[in-house]
Design an enzyme around this catalytic site. Structure first.
Site, PDB file in Angstrom:
ATOM      1  N   GLY A   8       0.823  -1.217   0.000  1.00 33.54           N
ATOM      2  CA  GLY A   8       0.000   0.000   0.000  1.00 33.54           C
ATOM      3  C   GLY A   8       0.847   1.252   0.000  1.00 33.54           C
ATOM      4  O   GLY A   8       0.736   2.094   0.891  1.00 33.54           O
ATOM      5  N   SER A  10       0.995   3.463  -2.672  1.00 32.35           N
ATOM      6  CA  SER A  10       0.587   4.374  -3.744  1.00 32.35           C
ATOM      7  C   SER A  10       0.191   5.750  -3.204  1.00 32.35           C
ATOM      8  O   SER A  10       0.157   6.721  -3.944  1.00 32.35           O
ATOM      9  CB  SER A  10      -0.593   3.776  -4.515  1.00 32.35           C
ATOM     10  N   GLY A  12      -0.732   8.138   0.845  1.00 34.57           N
ATOM     11  CA  GLY A  12      -0.812   8.157   2.302  1.00 34.57           C
ATOM     12  C   GLY A  12       0.482   7.770   3.006  1.00 34.57           C
ATOM     13  O   GLY A  12       1.586   8.120   2.567  1.00 34.57           O
ATOM     14  N   ASP A  49      -2.828  -7.188  -4.326  1.00 35.03           N
ATOM     15  CA  ASP A  49      -4.026  -7.081  -3.507  1.00 35.03           C
ATOM     16  C   ASP A  49      -3.817  -8.041  -2.344  1.00 35.03           C
ATOM     17  O   ASP A  49      -3.841  -9.267  -2.543  1.00 35.03           O
ATOM     18  CB  ASP A  49      -5.273  -7.469  -4.326  1.00 35.03           C
ATOM     19  N   SER A 127      -0.280  -0.706  12.827  1.00 31.88           N
ATOM     20  CA  SER A 127      -1.499  -0.824  13.632  1.00 31.88           C
ATOM     21  C   SER A 127      -2.120   0.565  13.743  1.00 31.88           C
ATOM     22  O   SER A 127      -2.134   1.343  12.771  1.00 31.88           O
ATOM     23  CB  SER A 127      -1.143  -1.430  14.997  1.00 31.88           C
ATOM     24  N   TYR A 141     -12.972  -1.753  12.405  1.00 33.60           N
ATOM     25  CA  TYR A 141     -11.569  -1.358  12.178  1.00 33.60           C
ATOM     26  C   TYR A 141     -10.761  -1.605  13.453  1.00 33.60           C
ATOM     27  O   TYR A 141      -9.674  -2.192  13.413  1.00 33.60           O
ATOM     28  CB  TYR A 141     -11.533   0.120  11.789  1.00 33.60           C
ATOM     29  N   ALA A 143     -11.408  -3.695  15.807  1.00 36.63           N
ATOM     30  CA  ALA A 143     -11.269  -5.144  16.006  1.00 36.63           C
ATOM     31  C   ALA A 143     -10.130  -5.690  15.145  1.00 36.63           C
ATOM     32  O   ALA A 143      -9.328  -6.518  15.597  1.00 36.63           O
ATOM     33  CB  ALA A 143     -12.578  -5.847  15.645  1.00 36.63           C
ATOM     34  N   SER A 144     -10.022  -5.200  13.898  1.00 39.45           N
ATOM     35  CA  SER A 144      -8.958  -5.709  13.012  1.00 39.45           C
ATOM     36  C   SER A 144      -7.583  -5.312  13.553  1.00 39.45           C
ATOM     37  O   SER A 144      -6.630  -6.089  13.485  1.00 39.45           O
ATOM     38  CB  SER A 144      -9.146  -5.189  11.577  1.00 39.45           C
ATOM     39  N   LYS A 145      -7.494  -4.113  14.107  1.00 38.76           N
ATOM     40  CA  LYS A 145      -6.186  -3.662  14.612  1.00 38.76           C
ATOM     41  C   LYS A 145      -5.872  -4.315  15.964  1.00 38.76           C
ATOM     42  O   LYS A 145      -4.704  -4.567  16.272  1.00 38.76           O
ATOM     43  CB  LYS A 145      -6.154  -2.131  14.711  1.00 38.76           C
ATOM     44  N   THR A 176      -4.543  11.688   6.047  1.00 34.80           N
ATOM     45  CA  THR A 176      -4.547  10.980   4.753  1.00 34.80           C
ATOM     46  C   THR A 176      -6.006  10.809   4.327  1.00 34.80           C
ATOM     47  O   THR A 176      -6.923  11.059   5.106  1.00 34.80           O
ATOM     48  CB  THR A 176      -3.930   9.570   4.851  1.00 34.80           C
TER      49      THR A 176
HETATM   50  N1  LIG Z   1      -4.727   7.692   8.342  1.00 34.35           N
HETATM   51  C1  LIG Z   1      -4.813   7.442   9.614  1.00 34.35           C
HETATM   52  O1  LIG Z   1      -5.333   8.248  10.404  1.00 34.35           O
HETATM   53  C2  LIG Z   1      -4.278   6.162  10.190  1.00 34.35           C
HETATM   54  C3  LIG Z   1      -4.172   6.061  11.582  1.00 34.35           C
HETATM   55  C4  LIG Z   1      -3.693   4.895  12.135  1.00 34.35           C
HETATM   56  C5  LIG Z   1      -3.322   3.845  11.327  1.00 34.35           C
HETATM   57  N2  LIG Z   1      -3.430   3.952   9.986  1.00 34.35           N
HETATM   58  C6  LIG Z   1      -3.053   2.790   9.173  1.00 34.35           C
HETATM   59  O2  LIG Z   1      -2.037   3.151   8.256  1.00 34.35           O
HETATM   60  C7  LIG Z   1      -2.132   2.351   7.089  1.00 34.35           C
HETATM   61  C8  LIG Z   1      -2.151   3.245   5.857  1.00 34.35           C
HETATM   62  O3  LIG Z   1      -3.278   4.086   5.923  1.00 34.35           O
HETATM   63  P1  LIG Z   1      -3.380   5.468   5.119  1.00 34.35           P
HETATM   64  O4  LIG Z   1      -4.057   6.424   6.019  1.00 34.35           O
HETATM   65  O5  LIG Z   1      -2.091   5.821   4.510  1.00 34.35           O
HETATM   66  O6  LIG Z   1      -4.450   5.047   4.001  1.00 34.35           O
HETATM   67  P2  LIG Z   1      -4.473   5.306   2.415  1.00 34.35           P
HETATM   68  O7  LIG Z   1      -3.976   6.643   2.089  1.00 34.35           O
HETATM   69  O8  LIG Z   1      -5.828   4.887   1.966  1.00 34.35           O
HETATM   70  O9  LIG Z   1      -3.403   4.232   1.909  1.00 34.35           O
HETATM   71  C9  LIG Z   1      -3.692   2.860   2.009  1.00 34.35           C
HETATM   72  C10 LIG Z   1      -2.836   2.088   1.043  1.00 34.35           C
HETATM   73  O10 LIG Z   1      -3.230   0.719   1.149  1.00 34.35           O
HETATM   74  C11 LIG Z   1      -3.442   0.214  -0.158  1.00 34.35           C
HETATM   75  N3  LIG Z   1      -4.461  -0.822  -0.082  1.00 34.35           N
HETATM   76  C12 LIG Z   1      -5.742  -0.738   0.368  1.00 34.35           C
HETATM   77  N4  LIG Z   1      -6.351  -1.938   0.279  1.00 34.35           N
HETATM   78  C13 LIG Z   1      -5.423  -2.798  -0.230  1.00 34.35           C
HETATM   79  C14 LIG Z   1      -5.439  -4.172  -0.554  1.00 34.35           C
HETATM   80  N5  LIG Z   1      -6.529  -4.952  -0.400  1.00 34.35           N
HETATM   81  N6  LIG Z   1      -4.307  -4.736  -1.039  1.00 34.35           N
HETATM   82  C15 LIG Z   1      -3.206  -3.985  -1.220  1.00 34.35           C
HETATM   83  N7  LIG Z   1      -3.122  -2.676  -0.950  1.00 34.35           N
HETATM   84  C16 LIG Z   1      -4.229  -2.091  -0.461  1.00 34.35           C
HETATM   85  C17 LIG Z   1      -3.817   1.403  -1.020  1.00 34.35           C
HETATM   86  O11 LIG Z   1      -3.311   1.195  -2.320  1.00 34.35           O
HETATM   87  P3  LIG Z   1      -4.183   1.034  -3.673  1.00 34.35           P
HETATM   88  O12 LIG Z   1      -5.540   1.669  -3.445  1.00 34.35           O
HETATM   89  O13 LIG Z   1      -3.352   1.728  -4.696  1.00 34.35           O
HETATM   90  O14 LIG Z   1      -4.234  -0.436  -3.839  1.00 34.35           O
HETATM   91  C18 LIG Z   1      -3.020   2.533  -0.380  1.00 34.35           C
HETATM   92  O15 LIG Z   1      -1.749   2.647  -0.972  1.00 34.35           O
HETATM   93  C19 LIG Z   1      -3.404   1.499   7.258  1.00 34.35           C
HETATM   94  O16 LIG Z   1      -3.045   0.222   7.740  1.00 34.35           O
HETATM   95  C20 LIG Z   1      -4.175   2.256   8.321  1.00 34.35           C
HETATM   96  O17 LIG Z   1      -5.025   1.409   9.050  1.00 34.35           O
HETATM   97  C21 LIG Z   1      -3.907   5.087   9.383  1.00 34.35           C
END
Ligand SMILES: NC(=O)c1ccc[n+]([C@@H]2O[C@H](COP(=O)([O-])OP(=O)(O)OC[C@H]3O[C@@H](n4cnc5c(N)ncnc54)[C@H](OP(=O)(O)O)[C@@H]3O)[C@@H](O)[C@H]2O)c1
Length: 264
Positions: A8, A10, A12, A49, A127, A141, A143-145, A176
């Site tokens: 992931g 691409s 964020g 994926d 996480s 969400y 629960a998954s974490k 993000t």
């Molecule tokens: N943003 C927050 O506030 C926050 C806080 C705590 C934790 N997190 C965690 O940080 C991580 C990244 O989150 P983010 O905020 O950066 O989200 P994001 O901007 O939506 O980025 C998520 C990335 O995951 C990829 N992705 C989604 N589903 C996928 C799948 N089935 N297979 C492969 N790639 C997949 C997407 O790529 P494509 O769409 O190009 O496939 C994208 O590059 C996540 O695990 C999230 O739970 C985020």
């Protein structure tokens, strides 16, 4: 320099980590479900994926045949789901778990044999503070974490003697555009609580620190000779969440979270 595979990447947090590590001279391999739509990364994006066995097998096969080794795996890909837990169908829950938990299991299982053979490696699982406390209307969400936390803490015990370091990064709300769908069902009884909690979450995401803040922590974890189990990345009052959970009785935590999300 180490070779780092980030799921992931691409956009964020994943992209920010990849960009920083690339600038620091690491060999960075990113992934995306649709790499052609994401051309803004300086590193290569492989199609992946994490919710598909075949896709994981194909991606890891391609990466290992090109690079022959992966020193660091960052399981970052993740999605969120809004709604009361009762509003989520089993299919909704499955979708989140397939990515946030089983996606990590698939990638880890695919790369551990190589790390075991090399007697070295590092796995960093993304996480969240939602892996530490229940979060109203973000329960699936959370629960998954929480499951990811249990999986990762156990994995750390089991692979340390093989020279493999395992770490959790637990960000609070980060600015993000994380994929966040709504649960399939919609019950009147949850409408008010849900609207209030979701509005608060959305404001936090919009005002959250940039993903580069998490990237700096990931780079620190990779540089560290003895990385800790957990690294939290917080801003403002979020700093207190891990401490609240450890030090305060449940009823006080519950009151604080209820009041934060303005629940009845
Ligand atoms: N943003 C927050 O506030 C926050 C806080 C705590 C934790 N997190 C965690 O940080 C991580 C990244 O989150 P983010 O905020 O950066 O989200 P994001 O901007 O939506 O980025 C998520 C990335 O995951 C990829 N992705 C989604 N589903 C996928 C799948 N089935 N297979 C492969 N790639 C997949 C997407 O790529 P494509 O769409 O190009 O496939 C994208 O590059 C996540 O695990 C999230 O739970 C985020």
């Amino acid at each position: 320099m180490k070779t780092v595979l980030i799921t992931g990447a691409s956009r964020g947090i994943g992209r920010a980590i990849g960009q920083l590590l690339w600038q620091q001279g690491y060999t960075v391999i990113g992934t995306s479900r649709q790499p052609t739509q994401a051309e803004t990364t300086p590193f290569e994006l492989y199609p992946l994926d994490v919710s598909s066995d075949e896709s994981v097998e194909r991606c890891v096969g391609m990466v290992l045949s090109k690079y022959s080794r992966v020193d660091v795996l960052i399981n970052n890909a993740g999605i969120a789901l809004y709604g009361a837990v009762e509003e989520a169908t089993v299919e909704d829950v499955r979708r989140v778990m397939e990515t946030n938990l089983l996606g990590v299991v698939r990638m880890t299982n695919a790369l551990l044999p190589h790390m075991r053979a090399a007697r070295q490696g590092q796995i960093i699982n993304m996480s969240s503070l939602a892996g530490l406390v229940g979060v109203p209307y973000l329960g699936i969400y959370a629960a998954s974490k929480h499951a990811l936390e249990g999986y990762t803490t156990t994995l750390r015990y089991e692979v340390k003697h093989l020279g493999i370091h395992v770490t959790l990064i637990e960000p609070g709300d980060i600015g993000t555009d994380i994929e966040r769908k709504q649960a399939s069902r919609n019950y009147q009884e949850y409408k008010r609580g849900s609207e209030s909690a979701v509005a608060i979450h959305e404001a936090h995401l919009q005002n959250g620190p940039p993903p580069e803040k998490v990237a700096a922590v990931a780079a620190e974890v990779i540089r560290s000779r003895r990385p800790h189990l957990r690294y939290t990345v917080t801003s403002g009052d979020e700093f207190w969440v891990p401490w609240m959970r450890r030090l305060l009785p449940d009823w006080v935590n519950e009151r604080l979270i209820r009041s934060h999300f303005r629940l009845e």
